[in-house]
Design a protein around this motif. Structure first.
Motif, PDB file in Angstrom:
ATOM      1  N   ASP A 128       0.787  -1.143  -0.028  1.00  0.00           N
ATOM      2  CA  ASP A 128       0.098  -0.091   0.068  1.00  0.00           C
ATOM      3  C   ASP A 128       0.870   1.316  -0.135  1.00  0.00           C
ATOM      4  OD1 ASP A 128      -2.512  -1.392  -0.086  1.00  0.00           O
ATOM      5  OD2 ASP A 128      -2.161  -1.700   2.300  1.00  0.00           O
ATOM      6  N   SER A 129       1.962   1.371   0.738  1.00  0.00           N
ATOM      7  CA  SER A 129       2.751   2.728   0.963  1.00  0.00           C
ATOM      8  C   SER A 129       4.171   2.468   1.849  1.00  0.00           C
ATOM      9  CB  SER A 129       1.848   3.597   1.685  1.00  0.00           C
ATOM     10  OG  SER A 129       1.879   3.279   2.998  1.00  0.00           O
ATOM     11  N   LEU A 130       5.002   3.248   1.527  1.00  0.00           N
ATOM     12  CA  LEU A 130       6.190   3.328   2.242  1.00  0.00           C
ATOM     13  C   LEU A 130       6.159   4.312   3.060  1.00  0.00           C
ATOM     14  CD1 LEU A 130       8.542   2.491  -0.681  1.00  0.00           C
ATOM     15  CD2 LEU A 130       7.707   0.808   0.830  1.00  0.00           C
ATOM     16  N   THR A 131       6.839   4.294   4.415  1.00  0.00           N
ATOM     17  CA  THR A 131       6.813   5.236   5.470  1.00  0.00           C
ATOM     18  C   THR A 131       8.207   5.146   5.973  1.00  0.00           C
ATOM     19  OG1 THR A 131       5.812   3.811   7.097  1.00  0.00           O
ATOM     20  CG2 THR A 131       4.366   5.298   5.820  1.00  0.00           C
ATOM     21  N   ILE A 132       8.478   6.224   6.258  1.00  0.00           N
ATOM     22  CA  ILE A 132      10.072   6.108   7.321  1.00  0.00           C
ATOM     23  C   ILE A 132       9.954   6.770   8.359  1.00  0.00           C
ATOM     24  CG2 ILE A 132      11.134   6.912   5.057  1.00  0.00           C
ATOM     25  CD1 ILE A 132      11.483   9.781   5.859  1.00  0.00           C
ATOM     26  N   GLU A 133      10.858   6.354   9.599  1.00  0.00           N
ATOM     27  CA  GLU A 133      11.160   6.784  10.813  1.00  0.00           C
ATOM     28  C   GLU A 133      12.582   6.972  10.987  1.00  0.00           C
ATOM     29  OE1 GLU A 133       9.446   4.414  13.831  1.00  0.00           O
ATOM     30  OE2 GLU A 133       7.473   4.522  13.126  1.00  0.00           O
ATOM     31  N   PHE A 134      12.884   7.814  11.760  1.00  0.00           N
ATOM     32  CA  PHE A 134      14.401   8.062  12.169  1.00  0.00           C
ATOM     33  C   PHE A 134      14.362   7.274  13.377  1.00  0.00           C
ATOM     34  CE2 PHE A 134      17.928  10.003  14.333  1.00  0.00           C
ATOM     35  CZ  PHE A 134      18.677  10.100  13.242  1.00  0.00           C
ATOM     36  N   GLN A 135      15.442   6.476  13.445  1.00  0.00           N
ATOM     37  CA  GLN A 135      15.879   5.547  14.612  1.00  0.00           C
ATOM     38  C   GLN A 135      17.134   6.131  15.306  1.00  0.00           C
ATOM     39  OE1 GLN A 135      14.041   2.788  15.783  1.00  0.00           O
ATOM     40  NE2 GLN A 135      12.396   3.351  14.353  1.00  0.00           N
ATOM     41  N   GLY A 144      19.476   5.968  12.053  1.00  0.00           N
ATOM     42  CA  GLY A 144      19.186   6.733  10.649  1.00  0.00           C
ATOM     43  C   GLY A 144      17.768   6.358  10.501  1.00  0.00           C
ATOM     44  N   TYR A 145      17.516   6.616   9.055  1.00  0.00           N
ATOM     45  CA  TYR A 145      16.189   6.577   8.471  1.00  0.00           C
ATOM     46  C   TYR A 145      15.818   5.228   8.302  1.00  0.00           C
ATOM     47  CZ  TYR A 145      15.895  11.688   8.554  1.00  0.00           C
ATOM     48  OH  TYR A 145      15.599  12.612   8.990  1.00  0.00           O
ATOM     49  N   LEU A 146      14.833   4.469   8.919  1.00  0.00           N
ATOM     50  CA  LEU A 146      14.176   3.329   8.448  1.00  0.00           C
ATOM     51  C   LEU A 146      13.024   3.287   7.483  1.00  0.00           C
ATOM     52  CD1 LEU A 146      14.368   1.142  11.677  1.00  0.00           C
ATOM     53  CD2 LEU A 146      15.799   0.658   9.449  1.00  0.00           C
ATOM     54  N   VAL A 147      12.912   2.432   6.292  1.00  0.00           N
ATOM     55  CA  VAL A 147      11.883   2.525   5.445  1.00  0.00           C
ATOM     56  C   VAL A 147      10.867   1.345   5.880  1.00  0.00           C
ATOM     57  CG1 VAL A 147      11.204   2.219   3.069  1.00  0.00           C
ATOM     58  CG2 VAL A 147      13.007   3.625   3.498  1.00  0.00           C
ATOM     59  N   PHE A 148       9.897   1.488   6.148  1.00  0.00           N
ATOM     60  CA  PHE A 148       8.483   0.560   6.458  1.00  0.00           C
ATOM     61  C   PHE A 148       7.684   0.358   5.368  1.00  0.00           C
ATOM     62  CE2 PHE A 148      10.176   2.283  10.398  1.00  0.00           C
ATOM     63  CZ  PHE A 148       9.954   1.151  11.331  1.00  0.00           C
ATOM     64  N   LEU A 149       7.267  -1.074   4.991  1.00  0.00           N
ATOM     65  CA  LEU A 149       6.318  -1.498   4.154  1.00  0.00           C
ATOM     66  C   LEU A 149       5.019  -1.528   4.867  1.00  0.00           C
ATOM     67  CD1 LEU A 149       9.317  -2.922   3.370  1.00  0.00           C
ATOM     68  CD2 LEU A 149       8.010  -4.477   2.023  1.00  0.00           C
ATOM     69  N   ASN A 150       4.070  -1.130   4.225  1.00  0.00           N
ATOM     70  CA  ASN A 150       2.494  -1.053   4.845  1.00  0.00           C
ATOM     71  C   ASN A 150       1.944  -1.758   3.712  1.00  0.00           C
ATOM     72  OD1 ASN A 150       3.325   0.888   7.017  1.00  0.00           O
ATOM     73  ND2 ASN A 150       4.097   2.092   5.311  1.00  0.00           N
ATOM     74  N   TYR A 151       1.021  -3.092   4.376  1.00  0.00           N
ATOM     75  CA  TYR A 151       0.260  -3.639   3.480  1.00  0.00           C
ATOM     76  C   TYR A 151      -0.818  -4.442   4.314  1.00  0.00           C
ATOM     77  CZ  TYR A 151       2.834  -7.706   4.802  1.00  0.00           C
ATOM     78  OH  TYR A 151       3.272  -9.001   5.659  1.00  0.00           O
ATOM     79  N   GLN A 152      -1.712  -4.961   3.793  1.00  0.00           N
ATOM     80  CA  GLN A 152      -2.955  -5.592   4.343  1.00  0.00           C
ATOM     81  C   GLN A 152      -2.788  -7.239   4.030  1.00  0.00           C
ATOM     82  OE1 GLN A 152      -5.434  -4.806   6.616  1.00  0.00           O
ATOM     83  NE2 GLN A 152      -5.765  -7.030   6.657  1.00  0.00           N
ATOM     84  N   ASP A 153      -2.441  -7.988   5.049  1.00  0.00           N
ATOM     85  CA  ASP A 153      -2.318  -9.383   4.785  1.00  0.00           C
ATOM     86  C   ASP A 153      -3.455 -10.117   4.599  1.00  0.00           C
ATOM     87  OD1 ASP A 153      -0.192 -11.878   4.931  1.00  0.00           O
ATOM     88  OD2 ASP A 153      -1.789 -12.339   6.220  1.00  0.00           O
ATOM     89  N   PRO A 154      -3.538 -10.990   3.701  1.00  0.00           N
ATOM     90  CA  PRO A 154      -4.960 -11.740   3.302  1.00  0.00           C
ATOM     91  C   PRO A 154      -5.261 -12.562   4.588  1.00  0.00           C
ATOM     92  CG  PRO A 154      -3.687 -11.779   1.286  1.00  0.00           C
ATOM     93  CD  PRO A 154      -2.503 -11.106   2.441  1.00  0.00           C
ATOM     94  N   ALA A 155      -6.485 -12.658   5.117  1.00  0.00           N
ATOM     95  CA  ALA A 155      -6.799 -13.374   6.182  1.00  0.00           C
ATOM     96  C   ALA A 155      -7.072 -14.915   5.795  1.00  0.00           C
ATOM     97  CB  ALA A 155      -7.908 -12.609   6.963  1.00  0.00           C
ATOM     98  N   GLY A 156      -6.940 -15.511   6.906  1.00  0.00           N
ATOM     99  CA  GLY A 156      -7.220 -17.193   6.750  1.00  0.00           C
ATOM    100  C   GLY A 156      -6.232 -18.123   5.753  1.00  0.00           C
ATOM    101  N   PRO A 194       9.850  -3.377   8.735  1.00  0.00           N
ATOM    102  CA  PRO A 194      10.844  -2.279   8.173  1.00  0.00           C
ATOM    103  C   PRO A 194      11.685  -2.945   7.133  1.00  0.00           C
ATOM    104  CG  PRO A 194      11.418  -3.454  10.189  1.00  0.00           C
ATOM    105  CD  PRO A 194       9.952  -3.728   9.976  1.00  0.00           C
ATOM    106  N   LEU A 195      12.385  -2.630   6.049  1.00  0.00           N
ATOM    107  CA  LEU A 195      13.619  -3.151   5.374  1.00  0.00           C
ATOM    108  C   LEU A 195      14.803  -3.161   6.667  1.00  0.00           C
ATOM    109  CD1 LEU A 195      13.577  -1.132   2.261  1.00  0.00           C
ATOM    110  CD2 LEU A 195      12.917  -3.500   2.437  1.00  0.00           C
ATOM    111  N   PHE A 196      15.241  -4.497   6.676  1.00  0.00           N
ATOM    112  CA  PHE A 196      16.206  -4.730   7.541  1.00  0.00           C
ATOM    113  C   PHE A 196      17.479  -4.495   7.015  1.00  0.00           C
ATOM    114  CE2 PHE A 196      13.197  -7.986   8.944  1.00  0.00           C
ATOM    115  CZ  PHE A 196      12.675  -7.502  10.086  1.00  0.00           C
TER     116      PHE A 196
END
Length: 269
Positions: A128-135, A144-156, A194-196
Motif C-alpha cells: 500500500d505505501s512506504l513510510t520512514i522513521e528516524f531511529q 538513521g532513517y528506516l523504510v517501512f512496508l505497509n500492507y494488508q495481509d490476506p486473512a485465513g 521495516p527493511l532490515f
C-alpha cells in the motif's frame, strides 16, 4: 483494525532471525557433479529464462559446466505449453505470458534424466505505501532513517513474502538484503514491516518490490539464507557446502519459482 508495527531495533533483529521457527533440514552434497536448474517466472509478459549447468555442488560456480542439449518445456494447468529454446551457454529463453492463479510446471530432460518442478503463481498482495522513521543509535546500530512496508495481509491463508529494494537506482544485493517473512503472527492484519539492515539518508530514492511466493519457493530461499548466514556458501572454505532445499524432482539442485509483485517508490525527506 489491528496494527502490527516493528519499531525497536532489538525486536527487528530478533524477528529477522526467527521469522519462521520451523527446523530447517539441509542436505549436504558430496563432490559428484549434479545438475543445477534455475528459473524464475513472474506475473505478466517476459522473456522467461532457464539456466542449466552441472557443478560439483550448488555453490561450485567456478567449475560449472553448461548443459546445451536439454529439452525444456513450461506448461500451465490450463494446458498451454511453451518450448524453451537454447540460446547459448546453458541458457534457455522463450517469451511467456504468466497469469496469477495458475500453476506452472517446468520440465527438463537432460542426459537421459527428466526433472520436474511445480510452482503456483499466487495473486499479488498490494504494497500500500512506504513510510520512514528516524531511529536513534542502539548498540552496534548507528541509527538513521528506516523504510517501512505497509500492507494488508490476506486473512485465513498462509502467505510467504520476499522484499527486494533499490537505493538510488541500484539493486541492493548480497546476504544482508535477503529479506523473507511469512504471516504466521500477522495473518489478516494491517502490517508494518521495516527493511532490515539498511539505513537511508535524506534525498535517497527507495524502490521496494514485495513478492508473493508459494511455500516451496519460500523454503528454498529460507534454507539459502540459513546456509549463507552460517558460512556454508561459496568461498567459505567448507569442503562440502550445504545445498538449499529444492522443488526439483530427481537429484537436481536450484529452484523454479513463480511470483507476483507489488511496488512502491519514495524519496526520503
Amino acid at each position: 483494525m489491528k496494527s502490527f508495527t516493528y519499531i525497536l531495533m532489538g525486536l527487528m533483529v530478533a524477528l529477522a532471525s526467527t521469522a519462521c521457527e520451523k527446523v530447517i533440514d539441509v542436505d549436504l552434497e558430496e563432490t559428484d557433479r549434479v545438475i543445477v536448474i534455475e528459473a524464475a517466472l513472474s506475473e505478466g509478459t517476459q522473456d522467461f529464462q532457464v539456466n542449466i549447468s552441472k557443478t560439483t555442488n550448488y555453490f561450485g560456480a567456478s567449475e560449472d559446466l553448461f548443459v546445451p542439449d536439454a529439452t525444456v518445456v513450461l506448461a500451465d494447468d490450463e494446458g498451454t505449453t511453451w518450448p524453451i529454446d537454447h540460446v547459448g551457454e546453458g541458457v534457455y529463453v522463450a517469451p511467456v505470458t504468466a497469469m496469477a492463479g495458475r500453476t506452472y510446471t517446468l520440465t527438463v530432460e537432460a542426459e537421459g534424466e527428466t526433472y520436474t518442478a511445480i510452482s503456483r503463481l499466487l495473486q499479488p498482495v498490494t504494497l500500500d505505501s512506504l513510510t520512514i522513521e528516524f531511529q536513534e543509535p542502539i548498540g552496534a546500530f548507528e541509527g538513521g532513517y528506516l523504510v517501512f512496508l505497509n500492507y494488508q495481509d490476506p486473512a485465513g491463508v498462509s502467505n510467504f513474502y520476499r522484499a527486494l529494494h533499490e537505493r538510488n537506482g541500484e539493486l541492493q544485493t548480497g546476504p544482508d538484503f535477503l529479506q523473507l517473512w511469512d504471516d504466521g503472527i500477522v495473518d489478516g492484519t494491517e502490517t508494518r514491516l521495516p527493511l532490515f539492515n539498511q539505513f537511508f539518508e535524506v534525498g535517497d530514492t527507495v524502490m521496494v518490490e514485495m513478492r508473493h511466493l508459494d511455500e516451496p519457493v519460500y523454503d528454498y530461499y529460507e534454507t539459502l539464507s540459513a546456509i549463507i548466514g552460517t558460512g556454508g556458501g561459496g568461498g567459505s572454505g567448507v569442503a562440502a557446502p550445504a545445498n538449499p532445499n529444492t522443488n526439483w524432482t530427481g537429484n537436481a539442485q536450484g529452484h523454479f519459482s513463480t511470483y507476483s509483485s507489488s511496488y512502491q517508490t519514495m524519496i526520503v525527506e
